[in-house]
Design an enzyme around this catalytic site. Structure first.
Site, mmCIF file in Angstrom:
data_model
loop_
_atom_site.group_PDB
_atom_site.id
_atom_site.type_symbol
_atom_site.label_atom_id
_atom_site.label_comp_id
_atom_site.label_asym_id
_atom_site.label_seq_id
_atom_site.Cartn_x
_atom_site.Cartn_y
_atom_site.Cartn_z
ATOM 1 C CG ASP A 222 -2.241 0.872 1.090
ATOM 2 O OD1 ASP A 222 -2.326 1.210 -0.129
ATOM 3 O OD2 ASP A 222 -2.492 1.555 2.060
ATOM 4 C CG LEU A 223 5.356 0.720 -0.892
ATOM 5 C CD1 LEU A 223 5.792 0.783 -1.904
ATOM 6 C CD2 LEU A 223 5.101 2.471 0.624
#
Length: 371
Positions: A222-223
């Site tokens: 979830d960057l």
């Protein structure tokens, strides 16, 4: 998420009491922070005669009731944050409870039932999220490189409960794109819906059948443009750029593949860009400076980026029906996401790949894709 009431709803007063009772710290001010399905607070501590040094600002994270049923997973995620900080990454420091733990399960009487929530307290990291700045090609490259460095570092991470990261039906794992079908009700019958359905079918045909060709690893997963913080940094030439000052939110961590990480990162870096199609090549170049992709992984990249758009857009539409009061935060991706996904399809895989791969090649790292 199985129900609309899984998200916590703690008041500021409850947060102050919780921090003091669990962590032994007095709070002077509390500010709510945006969150998808947990509850986060920016906590300012009161300085006392006993506590005159150390961090003064923290983030209190209260996990939703569903996540709180899996304490092993939350414990592993928390230890990853500690491990990465010790390895030199800009992650938060975890604050121990009065009992010496990094997580605590608290129970609240909601009137009709007792609900339990896992809570953690970590240092507040400085910087602005990259959604608030204009992202240069160099920063995109650095973020791609960071994504690969994270995955590489986690190859050496060990924990007795590491198997909890095998999250077979976790909706945010890219492997589980076909699970989106049960949430399609939330998307209107129009071109957007057609693109989603087409992507899911292509994923089944062209990705699911090739997963055995991808190299497995632990993904941050979830960057996105709100989970990476930056601060101004002067380069050797005197130009002001940005350096990454914080990596947030490890709640979507799971076992995945290297190519998943770079695809997810590309998709989120596209969100705020005025030239979204150009983004992928810079991120890919940075990633491949650490982990060159194989031919099979590269051939899946376009579809994986489209698939992550689908996950984000469909789940946002679904979550808005459960949490209409949180619509503004939930629909951040949708503001530009549908337009970007349509553009990906309009331009087509071959043309997009040509832009990405030629851009990556222009960095002249001398690294060729693996066989």
């Amino acid at each position: 998420m199985s129900s609309g009431d899984a998200k916590p709803a703690f008041s500021d007063l409850q947060v102050c009491a919780l921090v003091e009772s669990v962590f032994g710290l007095k709070v002077s001010k509390v500010q709510p922070l945006p969150s998808y399905d947990d509850q986060n607070f920016h906590v300012h501590l009161s300085r006392t005669e006993d506590i005159t040094e150390g961090p003064n600002e923290y983030v209190l994270k209260i996990s939703n009731t569903e996540s709180s049923k899996n304490p092993d997973l939350v414990e592993v995620q928390s230890h990853v944050i500690v491990y990465l900080r010790e390895a030199g990454f800009p992650t938060a420091s975890m604050c121990r409870t009065k009992g010496g733990n990094i997580t605590s399960l608290v129970s609240i009487d909601s009137g009709s039932e007792i609900k339990s929530y896992l809570v953690r307290l970590m240092t507040y990291l400085p910087g602005r999220c990259i959604a608030e700045i204009s992202i240069s090609p160099q920063l995109l490259y650095n973020i791609g490189r960071l994504a690969a460095q994270l995955d590489k570092a986690l190859e050496k991470f060990h924990h007795p409960k590491l198997s909890s990261l095998h999250r077979e039906n976790f909706i945010w794992n890219l492997k589980n794109v076909p699970l989106l079908e049960k949430y399609l009700y939330a998307v209107d019958h129009n071109r957007n819906r057609e693109i989603i359905e087409q992507t899911i079918q292509l994923f089944k045909n062209e990705v699911m059948t090739k997963l055995n060709l991808f190299r497995e690893c632990i993904n941050h997963g979830d960057l996105n443009d709100h989970n990476i913080l930056v601060e101004p940094s002067n380069s050797a030439s005197g130009d002001t750029g940005y350096r990454v000052s914080g990596i947030l939110d490890f709640d979507d961590m799971s076992y995945g593949y290297y190519v998943f990480e770079v695809a997810i990162t590309i998709m989120y870096m596209m969100i705020e860009s005025k030239t979204p199609i150009q983004v992928g090549g810079h991120v890919l170049a940075g990633f491949e400076s650490i982990i060159p992709l194989t031919a099979a992984e590269r051939s899946a990249l376009f579809l994986l980026v489209c698939s992550r758009f689908c996950q984000s857009l469909v789940m946002a539409a679904h979550s808005c029906q459960l949490q209409p009061e949180n619509k503004e935060y939930l629909m951040i991706t949708a503001k530009t996401g549908w337009k970007h996904l349509q553009q990906m399809f309009d331009v087509g895989q071959k043309a997009v790949e040509e832009i990405w791969f030629e851009t990556a090649k222009s960095y002249g790292s001398g690294i060729e894709p693996c066989d």
